[in-house]
Design a protein around this motif. Structure first.
Motif, PDB file in Angstrom:
ATOM      1  N   SER A  59     -19.720 -13.883 -21.797  1.00 52.90           N
ATOM      2  CA  SER A  59     -18.301 -13.934 -22.177  1.00 52.90           C
ATOM      3  C   SER A  59     -17.822 -15.372 -22.071  1.00 52.90           C
ATOM      4  O   SER A  59     -18.150 -16.078 -21.112  1.00 52.90           O
ATOM      5  CB  SER A  59     -17.459 -13.026 -21.274  1.00 52.90           C
ATOM      6  OG  SER A  59     -16.072 -13.184 -21.568  1.00 52.90           O
ATOM      7  N   LYS A  60     -17.011 -15.775 -23.049  1.00 53.79           N
ATOM      8  CA  LYS A  60     -16.405 -17.106 -23.002  1.00 53.79           C
ATOM      9  C   LYS A  60     -14.946 -17.025 -22.544  1.00 53.79           C
ATOM     10  O   LYS A  60     -14.232 -18.023 -22.573  1.00 53.79           O
ATOM     11  CB  LYS A  60     -16.501 -17.763 -24.382  1.00 53.79           C
ATOM     12  CG  LYS A  60     -17.921 -17.988 -24.868  1.00 53.79           C
ATOM     13  CD  LYS A  60     -17.945 -18.671 -26.230  1.00 53.79           C
ATOM     14  CE  LYS A  60     -19.354 -18.783 -26.788  1.00 53.79           C
ATOM     15  NZ  LYS A  60     -20.233 -19.600 -25.953  1.00 53.79           N
ATOM     16  N   PHE A  61     -14.488 -15.842 -22.180  1.00 57.61           N
ATOM     17  CA  PHE A  61     -13.123 -15.612 -21.685  1.00 57.61           C
ATOM     18  C   PHE A  61     -12.080 -16.087 -22.705  1.00 57.61           C
ATOM     19  O   PHE A  61     -11.044 -16.631 -22.337  1.00 57.61           O
ATOM     20  CB  PHE A  61     -12.900 -16.316 -20.342  1.00 57.61           C
ATOM     21  CG  PHE A  61     -13.741 -15.765 -19.221  1.00 57.61           C
ATOM     22  CD1 PHE A  61     -13.324 -14.639 -18.509  1.00 57.61           C
ATOM     23  CD2 PHE A  61     -14.950 -16.356 -18.883  1.00 57.61           C
ATOM     24  CE1 PHE A  61     -14.094 -14.123 -17.478  1.00 57.61           C
ATOM     25  CE2 PHE A  61     -15.729 -15.841 -17.852  1.00 57.61           C
ATOM     26  CZ  PHE A  61     -15.307 -14.726 -17.153  1.00 57.61           C
ATOM     27  N   ARG A  81      -3.492 -14.481 -17.916  1.00 59.64           N
ATOM     28  CA  ARG A  81      -3.159 -14.956 -19.249  1.00 59.64           C
ATOM     29  C   ARG A  81      -4.227 -15.930 -19.732  1.00 59.64           C
ATOM     30  O   ARG A  81      -4.972 -16.508 -18.937  1.00 59.64           O
ATOM     31  CB  ARG A  81      -1.796 -15.648 -19.270  1.00 59.64           C
ATOM     32  CG  ARG A  81      -1.707 -16.878 -18.416  1.00 59.64           C
ATOM     33  CD  ARG A  81      -0.335 -17.514 -18.499  1.00 59.64           C
ATOM     34  NE  ARG A  81      -0.002 -17.932 -19.857  1.00 59.64           N
ATOM     35  CZ  ARG A  81       1.088 -18.609 -20.174  1.00 59.64           C
ATOM     36  NH1 ARG A  81       1.977 -18.897 -19.226  1.00 59.64           N
ATOM     37  NH2 ARG A  81       1.331 -18.984 -21.407  1.00 59.64           N
ATOM     38  N   ARG A  82      -4.266 -16.079 -21.056  1.00 57.96           N
ATOM     39  CA  ARG A  82      -5.190 -17.043 -21.650  1.00 57.96           C
ATOM     40  C   ARG A  82      -4.512 -18.406 -21.713  1.00 57.96           C
ATOM     41  O   ARG A  82      -3.347 -18.510 -22.085  1.00 57.96           O
ATOM     42  CB  ARG A  82      -5.581 -16.588 -23.058  1.00 57.96           C
ATOM     43  CG  ARG A  82      -6.612 -17.469 -23.719  1.00 57.96           C
ATOM     44  CD  ARG A  82      -6.965 -16.978 -25.101  1.00 57.96           C
ATOM     45  NE  ARG A  82      -5.834 -17.133 -26.025  1.00 57.96           N
ATOM     46  CZ  ARG A  82      -5.873 -16.833 -27.320  1.00 57.96           C
ATOM     47  NH1 ARG A  82      -6.982 -16.321 -27.819  1.00 57.96           N
ATOM     48  NH2 ARG A  82      -4.824 -16.992 -28.083  1.00 57.96           N
ATOM     49  N   LEU A  83      -5.274 -19.442 -21.356  1.00 61.16           N
ATOM     50  CA  LEU A  83      -4.748 -20.799 -21.355  1.00 61.16           C
ATOM     51  C   LEU A  83      -5.728 -21.726 -22.068  1.00 61.16           C
ATOM     52  O   LEU A  83      -6.953 -21.544 -21.976  1.00 61.16           O
ATOM     53  CB  LEU A  83      -4.544 -21.299 -19.916  1.00 61.16           C
ATOM     54  CG  LEU A  83      -3.546 -20.486 -19.067  1.00 61.16           C
ATOM     55  CD1 LEU A  83      -3.744 -20.814 -17.604  1.00 61.16           C
ATOM     56  CD2 LEU A  83      -2.125 -20.804 -19.495  1.00 61.16           C
ATOM     57  N   ALA A  84      -5.205 -22.716 -22.756  1.00 63.02           N
ATOM     58  CA  ALA A  84      -6.060 -23.693 -23.419  1.00 63.02           C
ATOM     59  C   ALA A  84      -6.724 -24.593 -22.382  1.00 63.02           C
ATOM     60  O   ALA A  84      -6.089 -25.004 -21.411  1.00 63.02           O
ATOM     61  CB  ALA A  84      -5.233 -24.531 -24.392  1.00 63.02           C
ATOM     62  N   GLY A  85      -7.997 -24.891 -22.578  1.00 61.45           N
ATOM     63  CA  GLY A  85      -8.714 -25.751 -21.641  1.00 61.45           C
ATOM     64  C   GLY A  85     -10.189 -25.417 -21.621  1.00 61.45           C
ATOM     65  O   GLY A  85     -10.626 -24.427 -22.226  1.00 61.45           O
ATOM     66  N   SER A  86     -10.951 -26.263 -20.912  1.00 60.02           N
ATOM     67  CA  SER A  86     -12.392 -26.036 -20.801  1.00 60.02           C
ATOM     68  C   SER A  86     -12.971 -27.034 -19.803  1.00 60.02           C
ATOM     69  O   SER A  86     -12.489 -28.168 -19.712  1.00 60.02           O
ATOM     70  CB  SER A  86     -13.061 -26.224 -22.170  1.00 60.02           C
ATOM     71  OG  SER A  86     -14.447 -25.979 -22.080  1.00 60.02           O
ATOM     72  N   GLY A 100     -26.482 -23.189 -35.149  1.00 62.12           N
ATOM     73  CA  GLY A 100     -25.273 -23.622 -35.840  1.00 62.12           C
ATOM     74  C   GLY A 100     -24.076 -22.729 -35.590  1.00 62.12           C
ATOM     75  O   GLY A 100     -23.132 -22.705 -36.391  1.00 62.12           O
ATOM     76  N   ILE A 101     -24.074 -21.995 -34.475  1.00 59.61           N
ATOM     77  CA  ILE A 101     -22.958 -21.105 -34.157  1.00 59.61           C
ATOM     78  C   ILE A 101     -21.783 -21.933 -33.659  1.00 59.61           C
ATOM     79  O   ILE A 101     -21.924 -22.751 -32.737  1.00 59.61           O
ATOM     80  CB  ILE A 101     -23.384 -20.078 -33.095  1.00 59.61           C
ATOM     81  CG1 ILE A 101     -24.485 -19.178 -33.648  1.00 59.61           C
ATOM     82  CG2 ILE A 101     -22.190 -19.244 -32.639  1.00 59.61           C
ATOM     83  CD1 ILE A 101     -25.045 -18.202 -32.640  1.00 59.61           C
ATOM     84  N   THR A 102     -20.632 -21.750 -34.254  1.00 56.99           N
ATOM     85  CA  THR A 102     -19.439 -22.520 -33.880  1.00 56.99           C
ATOM     86  C   THR A 102     -18.326 -21.562 -33.446  1.00 56.99           C
ATOM     87  O   THR A 102     -17.212 -21.627 -33.936  1.00 56.99           O
ATOM     88  CB  THR A 102     -18.968 -23.382 -35.046  1.00 56.99           C
ATOM     89  OG1 THR A 102     -18.740 -22.532 -36.194  1.00 56.99           O
ATOM     90  CG2 THR A 102     -19.985 -24.444 -35.394  1.00 56.99           C
ATOM     91  N   GLU A 103     -18.651 -20.666 -32.548  1.00 58.14           N
ATOM     92  CA  GLU A 103     -17.662 -19.711 -32.043  1.00 58.14           C
ATOM     93  C   GLU A 103     -16.571 -20.442 -31.262  1.00 58.14           C
ATOM     94  O   GLU A 103     -16.847 -21.410 -30.543  1.00 58.14           O
ATOM     95  CB  GLU A 103     -18.363 -18.703 -31.129  1.00 58.14           C
ATOM     96  CG  GLU A 103     -17.446 -17.602 -30.612  1.00 58.14           C
ATOM     97  CD  GLU A 103     -18.192 -16.670 -29.675  1.00 58.14           C
ATOM     98  OE1 GLU A 103     -17.568 -15.734 -29.157  1.00 58.14           O
ATOM     99  OE2 GLU A 103     -19.399 -16.894 -29.459  1.00 58.14           O
ATOM    100  N   ASP A 104     -15.319 -19.990 -31.435  1.00 57.05           N
ATOM    101  CA  ASP A 104     -14.194 -20.614 -30.752  1.00 57.05           C
ATOM    102  C   ASP A 104     -14.404 -20.567 -29.234  1.00 57.05           C
ATOM    103  O   ASP A 104     -14.709 -19.521 -28.683  1.00 57.05           O
ATOM    104  CB  ASP A 104     -12.907 -19.891 -31.134  1.00 57.05           C
ATOM    105  CG  ASP A 104     -11.687 -20.618 -30.565  1.00 57.05           C
ATOM    106  OD1 ASP A 104     -11.810 -21.828 -30.296  1.00 57.05           O
ATOM    107  OD2 ASP A 104     -10.637 -19.972 -30.393  1.00 57.05           O
ATOM    108  N   ASP A 225     -16.750 -19.259 -19.353  1.00 60.31           N
ATOM    109  CA  ASP A 225     -18.162 -19.351 -19.702  1.00 60.31           C
ATOM    110  C   ASP A 225     -19.087 -18.593 -18.745  1.00 60.31           C
ATOM    111  O   ASP A 225     -19.782 -19.198 -17.918  1.00 60.31           O
ATOM    112  CB  ASP A 225     -18.582 -20.826 -19.767  1.00 60.31           C
ATOM    113  CG  ASP A 225     -19.845 -21.000 -20.595  1.00 60.31           C
ATOM    114  OD1 ASP A 225     -20.057 -20.188 -21.511  1.00 60.31           O
ATOM    115  OD2 ASP A 225     -20.614 -21.935 -20.314  1.00 60.31           O
ATOM    116  N   LEU A 226     -19.102 -17.300 -18.892  1.00 61.31           N
ATOM    117  CA  LEU A 226     -20.014 -16.442 -18.125  1.00 61.31           C
ATOM    118  C   LEU A 226     -21.347 -16.366 -18.861  1.00 61.31           C
ATOM    119  O   LEU A 226     -21.394 -15.962 -20.033  1.00 61.31           O
ATOM    120  CB  LEU A 226     -19.397 -15.051 -17.965  1.00 61.31           C
ATOM    121  CG  LEU A 226     -20.233 -13.982 -17.277  1.00 61.31           C
ATOM    122  CD1 LEU A 226     -20.530 -14.373 -15.832  1.00 61.31           C
ATOM    123  CD2 LEU A 226     -19.513 -12.634 -17.331  1.00 61.31           C
TER     124      LEU A 226
END
Length: 247
Positions: A59-61, A81-86, A100-104, A225-226
């Motif tokens: 899972s990328k949460f 809640r979902r928040l922008a960041g990484s 070539g996977i470009t998953e969000d 990033d699980l």
């Protein structure tokens, strides 16, 4: 002359044995090598002659709606809640980059806890449905912001018979993002030759045991990033004409 012939024969025999043995000890592994201090998946629960380790994304949460958080109503309130960041140090999966996977992957999952009172509190993060890990799971990792608290993060999982277990991932006494990696204990049964179609584990979520000395006010924790490192040798070497025991 007889002694020289004997030596030559001995050397030739040694070379033949070396050529025959070397291919037997080569094991194909594609997973990222373990970092210093992390459990080494190549040495965990090795009970087969060959392994094919691979790091996979669980899972990328990115979807907060896939998760729910809960705690006892007399201990406090918990929201997510979902928040922008990484995490800056997070590296892309090698297999996804090659394909070539470009998953969000630009968001994280945040949890806020508001304690009503100080005490032995606990809150839980669970997905809508358990997340299966294909193959024989060796290690699981997740990026966490722990806010330098003495709380303890545990992973909830179940085996293919539904037996549940908790695996301690560690204390949250660090600042900023940190990748926590835990080895799946060999006591958790992931394969039974009686059931050819049942293998591996399912991740059921996470629970945080709060230290009573720090269980007051508000507390924030973030996940991203699980991943799992798993042995896919049996999955990828199954005969195409092998029957499925699912009827």
């Amino acid at each position: 002359m007889r002694t020289r012939k004997t030596r030559l024969a001995g050397k030739l025999l040694f070379m033949l044995i070396a050529v025959a043995v070397v291919p037997m000890v080569v094991v194909a592994q594609s997973a990222t090598p373990a970092a210093v201090g992390e459990p080494n998946p190549t040495e965990i629960g090795v009970d087969t002659a060959q392994q094919k380790l691979k790091e996979v994304s669980i899972s990328k949460f990115e979807d907060a709606g896939f998760w729910s958080a809960s705690m006892s109503k007399d201990e406090g309130l918990v929201t997510l809640r979902r928040l922008a960041g990484s995490p800056i140090d997070k590296e892309p999966l090698e297999a996804e980059a090659q394909a070539g996977i470009t998953e969000d992957d630009s968001n994280v999952l945040g949890i806020k806890v508001e304690y009503f009172k100080r005490g032995n509190s606990q809150f839980t993060l669970t997905p809508v449905r358990p997340m299966p890990v294909e193959g024989i799971c060796k290690t699981v990792s997740v990026w966490v912001v722990g806010r330098n608290s003495p709380h303890v993060l545990k992973m909830l999982l179940s085996d293919h018979f539904g037996n549940r277990a908790e695996v301690t991932m560690g204390k949250l006494n660090f600042t900023g993002w940190k990748k926590l990696t835990v080895a799946i204990p060999t006591s958790i049964v992931q394969r039974d030759y009686h059931y050819n179609n049942k293998m591996g584990i399912k991740i059921e979520g996470f629970t945080i045991d709060c230290d009573p000395k720090e269980a007051y006010g508000s507390y924030y924790i973030y996940f991203d990033d699980l991943r799992a490192t798993t042995d896919l040798f049996a999955e990828e070497h199954r005969d195409i004409d092998d029957m499925q025991d699912n009827w």
